[in-house]
Design an enzyme around this catalytic site. Sequence first.
Site, PDB file in Angstrom:
ATOM      1  N   GLU A   1      -7.383  -8.332  -2.856  1.00  9.65           N
ATOM      2  CA  GLU A   1      -7.805  -7.278  -2.049  1.00  9.65           C
ATOM      3  C   GLU A   1      -9.521  -7.910  -1.742  1.00  9.65           C
ATOM      4  O   GLU A   1      -9.479  -7.612  -0.259  1.00  9.65           O
ATOM      5  CB  GLU A   1      -8.719  -5.928  -2.558  1.00  9.65           C
ATOM      6  N   THR A  54       0.672  -0.948  -0.060  1.00 10.82           N
ATOM      7  CA  THR A  54       0.162   0.079  -0.193  1.00 10.82           C
ATOM      8  C   THR A  54       1.127   1.437   0.187  1.00 10.82           C
ATOM      9  O   THR A  54       2.058   0.761   0.253  1.00 10.82           O
ATOM     10  CB  THR A  54      -1.177  -0.026   1.006  1.00 10.82           C
TER      11      THR A  54
HETATM   12  O1  DON Z   1      -7.746  -1.728   2.517  1.00  9.79           O
HETATM   13  C1  DON Z   1      -7.274  -1.791   3.106  1.00  9.79           C
HETATM   14  O2  DON Z   1      -7.095  -1.773   4.294  1.00  9.79           O
HETATM   15  C2  DON Z   1      -5.495  -2.257   3.060  1.00  9.79           C
HETATM   16  N1  DON Z   1      -5.684  -3.462   1.923  1.00  9.79           N
HETATM   17  C3  DON Z   1      -4.709  -2.015   3.039  1.00  9.79           C
HETATM   18  C4  DON Z   1      -3.248  -3.439   3.097  1.00  9.79           C
HETATM   19  C5  DON Z   1      -1.846  -2.294   3.509  1.00  9.79           C
HETATM   20  O3  DON Z   1      -2.507  -1.284   3.902  1.00  9.79           O
HETATM   21  C6  DON Z   1      -1.198  -2.770   3.356  1.00  9.79           C
HETATM   22  N2  DON Z   1      -0.383  -2.578   4.309  1.00  9.79           N
HETATM   23  N3  DON Z   1       1.421  -1.398   4.246  1.00  9.79           N
END
Ligand code: DON
Length: 589
Positions: free
Chosen positions: A441, A404
């Site tokens: 996701e 992310t």
């Molecule tokens: O939407 C979300 O909250 C997660 N899929 C985000 C993933 C994430 O932040 C991974 N991090 N370092």
Amino acid sequence: MTHPARAARLLWLAGAMLAAAPAAAQEPEFDANPEPQTAYRSKQAVMGRHFMAVTAHPLATEAAYRVLDRGGSAVDAAIAAQMMLGLVEPQSSGLGGGAFMLYYDAARGRVTVFDGRETAPAAATADRFMQDARPMPFADAVDSGKSVGVPGVLRALELAHERHGKLPWPSLFDDAIDRARRGFPVSPRLAALLRGNRRLAAQPAARAYFFHADGSPRREGEVLRNPELARTLAQVARGGGDAFYRGPLAQAMVQAVRSHPRPGDLSGADLAGYAARERDALCRPYRVYVACGAPPPSSGGLAVLQMLALLDHTPIGAAEPVSAAAVHYFSEAGRLAYADRDRYVADPAFVDVPVRALLDPAYLARRSALIAADRSMGKAAPGEPVPGALARRGVDDTPALPSTTHVSIVDADGNAVAMTSTIEQAFGSKLFVGGFLLNNELTDFALSPVDGRGVPVANRVEGGKRPRSTMAPTIVLRADASGPRLRLVVGSPGGSAIANYVAQTLVANLAWGLDIQSAIDLPHYGSRNRATELESGTSVEGLVPALRAMGHPVALQPFPSGLHGVEILSNGLLRAGADPRREGTALGR
Ligand code: DON
């Protein structure tokens, strides 16, 4: 009794921890995810008078800067940055993923949200990630066609550009196309994530790009070209979102998902039918400010706003930023907010999320009364914001782990973008199509549709539904005699820890008065309604005995946030900060 979903996740987590263990005799089974501990690099705040961009990679920051310098809007600059990030930080985000963008319209004094969250294919059912009546191993769910949601980031950017773009759409792709053709040096972090990443190497298309012919990973500093992405970007520059969501690219994505050994059910109709949503931001007063975040299907904005309101009932404002009192109050507020998140938040198109009730000041005052001055509550129970709510909802403790990216931008007209963008895990599903990676996701859904008591969980898989997120892009305004003014733009990656990272930064900047860089630099702490988590290797470790004496179940661990923020000083100057834990930079003029 141990909930089977939880047992599977614990097993998986144990695997991930093994992967991080030094001197392992053999390569660990699941090695794709752990964040590399790239060196902590102290960064200086960056000042600007007119505009500012902060992103996770210098080349993306420069791309955004050039757009702003040409008179582009914050949305234009975010598009240029996102296209570059997909190339140079492919582990984190890209065309194959989703995003939440908060946009501040300076002329109207309004914050809106562009929701580009992925959706489950129409054919998806609640037992998607179940195997023999148990949740499948988490890593297998991730590395499969089943985890791939309909990508949303491009439609969200397109919608935002229709509303708030100034420069022509095709021009925003120039820098990324040029870089994809000429190549970019592999960053230390990307190189570290590639090392020993057998699950990525197991995917032939990804292997051909991220590894050499002899199977060794691309090295730090090596120049990597991505002509396939250059072609994809050129098509999208010319043809807009339709060039991605229909036609050969769409067919290639469907084919990749369906031909995985654990195939998914993504269809051409799912891609063609995807729509980004424009939503009202969730905004609530905090001290002399108004803080705004993304509403469900993200849980991030709600959790951050709950935490701020809960903390306002405590004396945390008078505490030292790194003190037992600060950690105590912050963690207790986190426990209460995450308990509600785990119980109530999911896609509002499918589940009635009691957002207003969860943010009701009287409800939060009652919840804050559970915070004692000198004793941890341990595990918080969810509240009952509306009568009968509790009985109808199962518990969902889906984890979210590293990748992310977050972009914060202010343009010369004072408009701003806070966008958090993701393909979920590092390298997403590992499926590589058209020069980009497809997300995983859908593992942000609860793997098991019911909790240990058999009660359906709000965040269960359903066709067309958006999985719950914790992404928390945030914009803070202050009221002036002449109306609202921009005060702060911030956000972070970090999976389920995002709400804690962002809330801590808001308290540090707005209540303790730390400049944005110092706020981002603070050692992380907080609780996701599990242990009281402290960032290992930082000064907060010294608080362990005091916290244990207050009954806190303490855990030390790395917290590789990627906080990027811009604060607007009372004289109008812009001051930006980038997280020393990752590779981001700020640039402004
Ligand atoms: O939407 C979300 O909250 C997660 N899929 C985000 C993933 C994430 O932040 C991974 N991090 N370092």
